[in-house]
Write a protein that holds these residues in place. Structure first.
Motif, mmCIF file in Angstrom:
data_model
loop_
_atom_site.group_PDB
_atom_site.id
_atom_site.type_symbol
_atom_site.label_atom_id
_atom_site.label_comp_id
_atom_site.label_asym_id
_atom_site.label_seq_id
_atom_site.Cartn_x
_atom_site.Cartn_y
_atom_site.Cartn_z
ATOM 1 N N ILE A 580 0.859 -1.176 0.000
ATOM 2 C CA ILE A 580 0.000 0.000 0.000
ATOM 3 C C ILE A 580 0.895 1.225 0.000
ATOM 4 C CG2 ILE A 580 -1.545 1.390 1.441
ATOM 5 C CD1 ILE A 580 -2.835 -1.207 2.413
ATOM 6 N N LYS A 581 0.620 2.152 -0.953
ATOM 7 C CA LYS A 581 1.417 3.388 -0.985
ATOM 8 C C LYS A 581 0.529 4.532 -0.513
ATOM 9 C CE LYS A 581 4.520 3.935 -4.191
ATOM 10 N NZ LYS A 581 5.108 4.196 -5.537
ATOM 11 N N ILE A 582 0.862 5.045 0.695
ATOM 12 C CA ILE A 582 0.044 6.131 1.252
ATOM 13 C C ILE A 582 0.263 7.390 0.406
ATOM 14 C CG2 ILE A 582 -0.470 7.504 3.315
ATOM 15 C CD1 ILE A 582 0.858 5.310 4.981
ATOM 16 N N ASP A 583 -0.841 7.989 -0.019
ATOM 17 C CA ASP A 583 -0.746 9.137 -0.932
ATOM 18 C C ASP A 583 0.015 10.295 -0.284
ATOM 19 O OD1 ASP A 583 -1.690 10.215 -3.572
ATOM 20 O OD2 ASP A 583 -2.357 11.802 -2.194
ATOM 21 N N ARG A 584 0.731 11.042 -1.155
ATOM 22 C CA ARG A 584 1.610 12.082 -0.599
ATOM 23 C C ARG A 584 0.829 13.241 0.018
ATOM 24 N NH1 ARG A 584 2.895 13.213 -6.207
ATOM 25 N NH2 ARG A 584 2.115 15.260 -6.758
ATOM 26 N N SER A 585 -0.462 13.361 -0.293
ATOM 27 C CA SER A 585 -1.244 14.439 0.334
ATOM 28 C C SER A 585 -1.329 14.214 1.852
ATOM 29 C CB SER A 585 -2.646 14.496 -0.277
ATOM 30 O OG SER A 585 -3.288 13.248 -0.113
ATOM 31 N N PHE A 586 -1.366 12.944 2.280
ATOM 32 C CA PHE A 586 -1.386 12.651 3.722
ATOM 33 C C PHE A 586 -0.028 12.996 4.341
ATOM 34 C CE2 PHE A 586 -4.697 9.887 2.105
ATOM 35 C CZ PHE A 586 -5.711 10.080 3.031
ATOM 36 N N ILE A 587 1.033 12.605 3.599
ATOM 37 C CA ILE A 587 2.380 12.828 4.136
ATOM 38 C C ILE A 587 2.636 14.336 4.265
ATOM 39 C CG2 ILE A 587 4.847 12.304 3.819
ATOM 40 C CD1 ILE A 587 2.850 9.839 4.170
ATOM 41 N N ALA A 588 2.125 15.093 3.251
ATOM 42 C CA ALA A 588 2.355 16.544 3.251
ATOM 43 C C ALA A 588 1.710 17.205 4.464
ATOM 44 C CB ALA A 588 1.810 17.153 1.962
ATOM 45 N N SER A 589 0.599 16.660 4.956
ATOM 46 C CA SER A 589 -0.070 17.320 6.091
ATOM 47 C C SER A 589 0.198 16.614 7.421
ATOM 48 C CB SER A 589 -1.575 17.419 5.813
ATOM 49 O OG SER A 589 -2.078 16.164 5.456
ATOM 50 N N SER A 609 -1.241 -5.717 10.156
ATOM 51 C CA SER A 609 -2.141 -6.831 10.459
ATOM 52 C C SER A 609 -2.466 -7.643 9.204
ATOM 53 C CB SER A 609 -3.431 -6.326 11.127
ATOM 54 O OG SER A 609 -4.094 -5.450 10.262
ATOM 55 N N LEU A 610 -2.426 -6.991 8.028
ATOM 56 C CA LEU A 610 -2.722 -7.733 6.781
ATOM 57 C C LEU A 610 -1.455 -8.298 6.152
ATOM 58 C CD1 LEU A 610 -5.306 -5.326 5.073
ATOM 59 C CD2 LEU A 610 -5.785 -7.584 6.033
ATOM 60 N N ASN A 611 -0.334 -8.025 6.798
ATOM 61 C CA ASN A 611 0.961 -8.454 6.259
ATOM 62 C C ASN A 611 1.227 -7.860 4.872
ATOM 63 O OD1 ASN A 611 3.386 -9.691 6.468
ATOM 64 N ND2 ASN A 611 2.675 -11.674 5.654
ATOM 65 N N VAL A 612 0.925 -6.557 4.774
ATOM 66 C CA VAL A 612 1.109 -5.835 3.516
ATOM 67 C C VAL A 612 2.155 -4.756 3.751
ATOM 68 C CG1 VAL A 612 -0.037 -4.183 1.981
ATOM 69 C CG2 VAL A 612 -1.236 -6.245 2.665
ATOM 70 N N THR A 613 3.110 -4.598 2.803
ATOM 71 C CA THR A 613 4.146 -3.571 2.934
ATOM 72 C C THR A 613 3.522 -2.190 2.793
ATOM 73 O OG1 THR A 613 5.673 -5.095 1.873
ATOM 74 C CG2 THR A 613 6.363 -2.780 1.994
ATOM 75 N N ILE A 614 3.908 -1.249 3.692
ATOM 76 C CA ILE A 614 3.386 0.113 3.603
ATOM 77 C C ILE A 614 4.520 1.044 3.161
ATOM 78 C CG2 ILE A 614 2.327 2.033 4.863
ATOM 79 C CD1 ILE A 614 0.458 -0.319 4.745
ATOM 80 N N THR A 615 4.260 1.769 2.060
ATOM 81 C CA THR A 615 5.235 2.738 1.556
ATOM 82 C C THR A 615 4.608 4.125 1.657
ATOM 83 O OG1 THR A 615 5.996 1.095 -0.026
ATOM 84 C CG2 THR A 615 6.660 3.371 -0.442
ATOM 85 N N ALA A 616 5.389 5.087 2.130
ATOM 86 C CA ALA A 616 4.887 6.460 2.186
ATOM 87 C C ALA A 616 5.457 7.234 1.002
ATOM 88 C CB ALA A 616 5.287 7.115 3.501
ATOM 89 N N GLU A 617 4.574 7.914 0.246
ATOM 90 C CA GLU A 617 5.018 8.668 -0.931
ATOM 91 C C GLU A 617 5.219 10.135 -0.573
ATOM 92 O OE1 GLU A 617 3.060 7.159 -4.914
ATOM 93 O OE2 GLU A 617 1.541 7.910 -3.557
#
Ligand code: C2E
Ligand code: MG
Ligand code: MG
Length: 666
Positions: A580-589, A609-617
């Protein structure tokens, strides 16, 4: 035609009746003349010296009639009695008796006049003196005079089918006697009119039969022609699928309503609608379903507008609403929302539940167009803007839209040449593993080196490529170029490639990937395919099936721009999503908004919990990096640690720098 034949029919029947009447009159008259002439001959042969009877008080006396005449009377009576089956052979001694009898039975009465009008003799029924008064013109005065003076046989029709015939009796050149014979033609007339009626009835039946068929054929043809004309008229002004007014009628209506708006100084609006991605419905479910959906949409549109508004279809999935006498542009906006809401409710069509959204362009009259065509064109421009801005929305027309659209069309044409002219490039942006700061992989990001515009960002041309269908060709090129290059990278370095939803529709992606990976020798296990939540909006079975087959090949599916779409988390459990790549609008705020912090925290927790890699953009600052590392995020990507670059060597250098940035922050 039909009425012509009918008139001909009536004229023929009426003419036939008159002709029959005329013919029967002539026949009866000739018959009366012949009988009277014969009777006169017979009478005068037998009636010896009529002058001798003159002055006798009662005219003809029995003794004045020869026995032969009496025999003729008797024969007449006998023949009349035996009329049913007369047998002339019985009276072989007098072969003329039968014929004589036939005519004698019709003699009602007679009078023998002298040339001066004196009565010499009259038959039994002579009491009715007045009836024989030749001084009375109506009783035959004129006819008597003509017979006496000119020697003409004259006929005077009397009531009750009696014809009075005045027969001049000649002896040499003189006419000493005029015999008036009343011939009773009741029987003859009855017989004749019976025959005539029968003939007329037959003629009528034949005529009716003969004429009825052509008349019926003509009537049917006329009716068909009229119906076809009506249909043609309807088709000329209506759309054949939905029955809505078509472009022609819509334009005429628009001209009139623009005129009214100008005269009354009020506002009007044109809403130009287009269903979003309608082509997918046609491609996936067939044209019959597409058509049925259009009919449904037409119905909902009509239900959403006022009675005074006009809904028309321009063709394809384009509809137009003309709303007159609106109070303000706001009313048009409200109408647009109402229409979008109405159409958004899923349509149950041919066993499918179809959800479609609508983009709407609005032009407000009378200012937004000189004439109807300009008005429609401007509403269309506003629609194009609504589509470019992400669809499922409305846009009002603005003056500079035309230029923007022209530019877009130009870009579309140039983009077609871009692949061939080698103007496309792929840049690679590193993604860092937060546990040790090493480059886990690179995301392939497309660039267009435009000769006039310079480096064009994908956000500008990818939507154009999607709309024009060019995305398939471009996407395949990116895939081939990136995997060919990535095949030369260190073995633990992954490659991420973005996929457009449009690529799922127009290509067999699994087949394409198998071919490309085989050609380039890049292992499927090191490939991430980034999809967006938008793809799952059209979550057809085919999309899910494709994703599962890609997963089975060993390819990882990454959910890009997570949080900006429809955020239905349920698909994460049903689909083979590994990143899952968290959208950069979240990271920006992050940081200054505690709500966003909580959201990012939740997403990271969900990934664990889902065993999914999380990437922040879009990680641009050390504080963002620190927050992400503290909450347990797996990977980061952003300008802070590394920008997209054309070569991995450069990227690796940046990667090295990035790693130290990350380790420093840590
Ligand atoms: P994306 O997949 O989310 O790609 C990340 C975008 O964020 C890239 O923009 C990248 O340059 C930008 N970015 C990365 N780090 C930062 C940062 O720290 N700050 C900011 N402000 N931006 C950052 P780019 O290259 O302009 O790409 C935009 C979008 O275009 C991509 O978003 C992706 O959706 C699409 N795209 C790019 N290449 C392709 C491609 O080959 N195929 C398809 N279908 N779409 C592509
Ligand atoms: Mg991406
Ligand atoms: Mg993204």
């Amino acid at each position: 035609m039909f009425f012509g034949l009918l008139l001909l029919c009536i004229a023929t029947v009426v003419g036939g009746l008159y002709a029959a009447r005329w013919a029967s009159d002539r026949i009866l008259r000739a018959d009366a003349e012949a009988i009277a002439t014969q009777w006169t001959e017979l009478l005068m042969q037998q009636f010896r010296n009529p002058a001798a009877a003159k002055g006798t008080d009662r005219g003809l006396h029995v003794e004045m009639i020869s026995s032969q005449l009496l025999a003729a009377f008797q024969a007449a009576a006998k023949d009349a009695d035996a009329a049913a089956a007369p047998k002339p052979a019985e009276d072989a001694s007098d072969p003329g008796a039968f014929h004589r009898g036939k005519f004698v039975s019709q003699i009602f009465r007679y009078v023998i006049f002298g040339k001066d009008g004196a009565i010499f003799a009259k038959s039994g029924r002579f009491d009715d003196v007045h009836a024989l008064d030749i001084s009375d013109q109506s009783a035959g005065g004129g006819a008597f005079d003509r017979a006496a003076a000119l020697g003409e046989l004259t006929v005077l029709p009397l009531p009750e089918q009696i014809q009075r015939v005045f027969v001049p009796y000649r002896t040499g050149r003189a006419i000493p006697y005029i015999v008036a014979v009343d011939v009773d033609q009741y029987a003859a007339m009855t017989l004749l009119s019976g025959v005539m009626n029968l003939v007329m009835a037959f003629t009528g039946v034949f005529m009716a039969g003969g004429l009825a068929i052509p008349v019926f054929v003509a009537w049917r043809r006329t009716r068909e022609i009229l119906r076809a004309e009506d249909r043609l008229k309807f088709l000329a002004l209506h759309d054949s699928l939905t029955g809505l007014p078509n472009r022609v009628q819509l334009r005429e209506h628009l001209v009139r309503s623009m005129g009214r708006a100008e005269r009354h100084g009020c506002l009007m609006a044109v809403l130009y609608l287009d269903l979003d991605r309608f082509k997918i419905v046609n491609d996936s479910f067939g044209h019959a379903t597409g058509d049925a959906l259009l009919v449904e949409v037409a119905g909902r549109l009509e239900a959403s507008v006022r009675d005074t508004d006009l809904v028309g279809r321009l063709g394809g999935d384009e509809f137009v609403v003309v709303a007159e006498e609106i109070e303000s542009p706001d009313c048009a906006a409200q109408l647009a929302d109402r229409i979008r809401d109405a159409i958004a409710v899923p349509h149950h069509v041919n066993g499918h539940d179809l959800a479609v959204s609508t983009s709407i362009g609005i032009a407000i009259g009378p200012d937004d167009g000189r004439d109807a065509d300009a008005f429609l064109k401007n509403a269309d421009l506003a629609l194009a803007r609504a589509k470019v801005d992400g669809r499922n929305r409305f846009r009002f027309f603005e003056e500079d839209m035309d230029a923007a659209l022209q530019e877009r069309r130009r870009i579309e044409q140039e983009l077609q040449q871009a692949v061939r002219l080698d103007q496309l490039e792929v840049h690679y942006q590193p993604q860092f593993d937060l546990s040790d700061g090493h480059v886990s992989g690179y995301e392939a990001l497309l660039r267009w080196q435009h000769p006039r515009l310079g480096s064009v960002p994908p956000g500008l041309f990818i939507p154009i490529a999607e709309d024009s269908g060019l995305i398939s060709e471009i996407g395949e090129w990116v895939l081939r170029t990136a995997t060919a290059y990535a095949a030369t990278w260190p073995e633990d370095t992954r490659l991420a490639v973005n996929l457009s939803p449009a690529q799922f529709k127009h290509q067999d992606l699994v087949d394409l990937l198998e071919r490309v990976l085989e050609e380039t020798g890049f292992p499927a296990e090191r490939l991430d395919l980034e999809i967006t939540e938008g793809l799952l909006l059209q979550q057809t079975d085919e999309v899910i099936d494709t994703l599962k087959r890609l997963d089975a090949l060993g390819i990882s599916i990454a959910m890009d721009d997570f949080g900006t779409g429809y955020s239905s988390l349920s698909y994460l459990t049903r689909l083979p999503v590994r990143k899952i790549k968290i959208d950069r609008s979240f990271i920006a705020s992050l940081g200054d908004n505690s709500e966003t912090n909580a959201i990012v925290n939740t997403i990271v927790g969900l990934g664990q919990s889902l065993n999914v890699t999380i990437t922040a953009e879009g990680v641009e600052t050390p504080s963002q990096l620190r927050f992400l590392r503290d909450c347990g995020c797996d990977e980061v990507q952003g300008f802070l640690a590394g920008r997209p670059a054309p070569r991995i060597l450069d990227a690796a250098a940046e990667g090295g720098a990035g790693a130290s940035v990350i380790l420093d922050v840590a």
